[in-house]
Design a protein around this motif. Structure first.
Motif, PDB file in Angstrom:
ATOM      1  N   ILE A 136       0.793  -1.288   0.135  1.00 37.76           N
ATOM      2  CA  ILE A 136       0.007   0.155   0.215  1.00 37.76           C
ATOM      3  C   ILE A 136       1.021   1.197   0.139  1.00 37.76           C
ATOM      4  N   VAL A 137       1.869   1.189   0.776  1.00 37.58           N
ATOM      5  CA  VAL A 137       2.833   2.271   0.865  1.00 37.58           C
ATOM      6  C   VAL A 137       4.291   2.075   0.259  1.00 37.58           C
ATOM      7  N   PRO A 138       4.609   2.724  -0.685  1.00 39.12           N
ATOM      8  CA  PRO A 138       5.819   2.303  -1.305  1.00 39.12           C
ATOM      9  C   PRO A 138       7.229   2.509  -0.234  1.00 39.12           C
ATOM     10  N   TYR A 139       8.042   1.758  -0.504  1.00 35.27           N
ATOM     11  CA  TYR A 139       9.200   1.672   0.374  1.00 35.27           C
ATOM     12  C   TYR A 139       9.671   2.937   0.806  1.00 35.27           C
ATOM     13  N   ALA A 140      10.153   3.886  -0.263  1.00 34.91           N
ATOM     14  CA  ALA A 140      10.668   5.090  -0.175  1.00 34.91           C
ATOM     15  C   ALA A 140       9.811   6.047   0.534  1.00 34.91           C
ATOM     16  N   LEU A 141       8.649   6.065   0.465  1.00 35.02           N
ATOM     17  CA  LEU A 141       7.554   6.927   1.156  1.00 35.02           C
ATOM     18  C   LEU A 141       7.535   6.381   2.479  1.00 35.02           C
ATOM     19  N   ALA A 142       7.631   4.976   2.912  1.00 32.59           N
ATOM     20  CA  ALA A 142       7.595   4.586   4.112  1.00 32.59           C
ATOM     21  C   ALA A 142       8.653   4.759   5.015  1.00 32.59           C
ATOM     22  N   SER A 143       9.835   4.847   4.339  1.00 40.00           N
ATOM     23  CA  SER A 143      11.068   4.810   5.289  1.00 40.00           C
ATOM     24  C   SER A 143      11.306   6.236   5.369  1.00 40.00           C
ATOM     25  N   SER A 144      10.903   7.219   4.283  1.00 40.61           N
ATOM     26  CA  SER A 144      11.352   8.658   4.755  1.00 40.61           C
ATOM     27  C   SER A 144      10.309   9.173   5.723  1.00 40.61           C
ATOM     28  N   GLN A 145       8.937   8.663   5.630  1.00 39.27           N
ATOM     29  CA  GLN A 145       7.909   9.413   6.369  1.00 39.27           C
ATOM     30  C   GLN A 145       7.825   8.579   7.728  1.00 39.27           C
ATOM     31  N   TYR A 146       8.373   7.547   8.022  1.00 40.42           N
ATOM     32  CA  TYR A 146       8.071   6.597   9.180  1.00 40.42           C
ATOM     33  C   TYR A 146       6.740   6.123   9.067  1.00 40.42           C
ATOM     34  N   VAL A 147       6.240   5.504   8.075  1.00 38.99           N
ATOM     35  CA  VAL A 147       4.847   5.089   8.078  1.00 38.99           C
ATOM     36  C   VAL A 147       4.755   3.672   7.700  1.00 38.99           C
ATOM     37  N   ILE A 148       4.103   2.968   8.414  1.00 39.56           N
ATOM     38  CA  ILE A 148       3.834   1.354   7.993  1.00 39.56           C
ATOM     39  C   ILE A 148       2.207   1.141   8.258  1.00 39.56           C
ATOM     40  N   PRO A 149       1.548   0.520   7.338  1.00 37.64           N
ATOM     41  CA  PRO A 149       0.299   0.018   7.477  1.00 37.64           C
ATOM     42  C   PRO A 149       0.396  -1.446   8.256  1.00 37.64           C
ATOM     43  N   PHE A 150      -0.526  -1.586   9.151  1.00 37.84           N
ATOM     44  CA  PHE A 150      -0.385  -2.865  10.038  1.00 37.84           C
ATOM     45  C   PHE A 150      -1.531  -3.772  10.101  1.00 37.84           C
ATOM     46  N   GLU A 151      -2.856  -3.046   9.733  1.00 40.32           N
ATOM     47  CA  GLU A 151      -3.986  -3.919   9.907  1.00 40.32           C
ATOM     48  C   GLU A 151      -4.986  -3.232   8.958  1.00 40.32           C
ATOM     49  N   ARG A 152      -5.893  -4.046   8.385  1.00 39.75           N
ATOM     50  CA  ARG A 152      -6.713  -3.366   7.233  1.00 39.75           C
ATOM     51  C   ARG A 152      -7.987  -4.393   7.513  1.00 39.75           C
ATOM     52  N   THR A 153      -9.068  -3.671   7.707  1.00 41.79           N
ATOM     53  CA  THR A 153     -10.568  -4.251   7.498  1.00 41.79           C
ATOM     54  C   THR A 153     -11.216  -3.686   6.296  1.00 41.79           C
ATOM     55  N   SER A 154     -12.595  -4.007   6.256  1.00 37.95           N
ATOM     56  CA  SER A 154     -13.136  -3.694   4.955  1.00 37.95           C
ATOM     57  C   SER A 154     -13.453  -2.322   4.872  1.00 37.95           C
ATOM     58  N   HIS A 155     -13.178  -1.570   5.859  1.00 35.51           N
ATOM     59  CA  HIS A 155     -13.526  -0.005   5.890  1.00 35.51           C
ATOM     60  C   HIS A 155     -12.588   0.761   6.617  1.00 35.51           C
ATOM     61  N   GLU A 156     -11.507   0.365   7.201  1.00 40.04           N
ATOM     62  CA  GLU A 156     -10.248   0.978   7.923  1.00 40.04           C
ATOM     63  C   GLU A 156      -9.076   0.390   7.683  1.00 40.04           C
ATOM     64  N   LEU A 157      -8.033   1.122   7.640  1.00 37.78           N
ATOM     65  CA  LEU A 157      -6.597   0.976   7.413  1.00 37.78           C
ATOM     66  C   LEU A 157      -6.123   1.476   8.838  1.00 37.78           C
ATOM     67  N   SER A 158      -5.412   0.593   9.625  1.00 41.93           N
ATOM     68  CA  SER A 158      -4.651   0.822  10.609  1.00 41.93           C
ATOM     69  C   SER A 158      -2.978   1.160  10.261  1.00 41.93           C
ATOM     70  N   VAL A 159      -2.722   2.408  10.700  1.00 45.81           N
ATOM     71  CA  VAL A 159      -1.309   2.903  10.044  1.00 45.81           C
ATOM     72  C   VAL A 159      -0.317   3.327  11.431  1.00 45.81           C
ATOM     73  N   ALA A 160       0.645   2.815  11.391  1.00 42.71           N
ATOM     74  CA  ALA A 160       1.705   3.378  12.216  1.00 42.71           C
ATOM     75  C   ALA A 160       2.538   4.516  11.794  1.00 42.71           C
ATOM     76  N   LEU A 161       2.712   5.535  12.579  1.00 41.45           N
ATOM     77  CA  LEU A 161       3.397   6.724  12.213  1.00 41.45           C
ATOM     78  C   LEU A 161       3.963   7.161  13.339  1.00 41.45           C
ATOM     79  N   ASN A 162       5.123   7.743  12.566  1.00 42.45           N
ATOM     80  CA  ASN A 162       6.102   8.329  14.187  1.00 42.45           C
ATOM     81  C   ASN A 162       5.744   9.756  14.302  1.00 42.45           C
ATOM     82  N   ASP A 163       4.855  10.394  13.515  1.00 45.04           N
ATOM     83  CA  ASP A 163       4.192  11.501  13.519  1.00 45.04           C
ATOM     84  C   ASP A 163       2.542  11.459  13.088  1.00 45.04           C
ATOM     85  N   PRO A 164       1.874  10.878  13.914  1.00 44.17           N
ATOM     86  CA  PRO A 164       0.427  10.682  13.794  1.00 44.17           C
ATOM     87  C   PRO A 164      -0.651  11.946  13.362  1.00 44.17           C
ATOM     88  N   HIS A 165       0.195  13.239  13.446  1.00 39.53           N
ATOM     89  CA  HIS A 165      -0.409  14.291  13.021  1.00 39.53           C
ATOM     90  C   HIS A 165       0.024  14.792  11.825  1.00 39.53           C
TER      91      HIS A 165
END
Length: 166
Positions: free
Chosen positions: A79-108
């Protein structure tokens, strides 16, 4: 926007994790290294990741996630290209039919969460995770690339005519 050092320091004092003198030493260390107080604490492993992570997540007003406890699937990683994930410190870790849970170092980072909502068509639920935890989870990207390369190489070695198609 990351948590302000002063705000984090005050939260640590209020929660009785540190006294003023000890905090002053860490603040001085952070300034001398030109890094955030948050990074100093995680780098030096002053507190358990879950305790400090939960405190910082509370300051952001989002839940904390310990990524080492999660089994992140390959489709989620794509879902998130490696370059974006590594530069923005973001990684999706769970998905439901209506929601994507994403770990961020800056949730804002609302621009990033908005981008992910548009890309996936799902509501994004931000969680806080520290940089070290996200970097460790990003190694899954590299493992998957290595596995795919190994399969491709084995296939080519079984049938040398396939080498030209690589």
């Amino acid at each position: 926007m990351s948590i302000d050092d002063q705000k984090l320091g005050q939260a640590l004092l209020d929660s009785k994790f540190l006294n003023k003198k000890t905090l002053a030493g860490f603040v001085s260390n952070a300034k001398s290294k030109n890094i955030s107080l948050e990074d100093v604490f995680f780098e030096r492993e002053i507190f358990p990741e879950s305790k400090l992570g939960a405190l910082i997540a509370e300051l952001y007003g989002v839940p904390f996630v310990k990524l080492s406890d999660k089994n992140i699937s390959e489709p989620l990683l794509r879902i998130v290209p490696y370059a974006l994930a590594s530069s923005q410190y973001v990684i999706p870790f769970e998905r439901t039919s209506h929601e994507l849970s994403v770990a961020l170092n800056d949730p804002h980072n609302y621009e990033l969460t908005s981008f992910l909502e548009k890309k996936t068509g799902l509501a994004v639920k931000p969680f806080y995770a520290n940089k070290r935890s996200i970097k460790a989870a990003l190694k899954v990207y590299n493992r998957n690339v290595n596995e795919q390369f190994t399969k491709l190489l084995k296939s080519a070695l079984k049938d040398p005519t396939k080498i030209e198609s690589l």
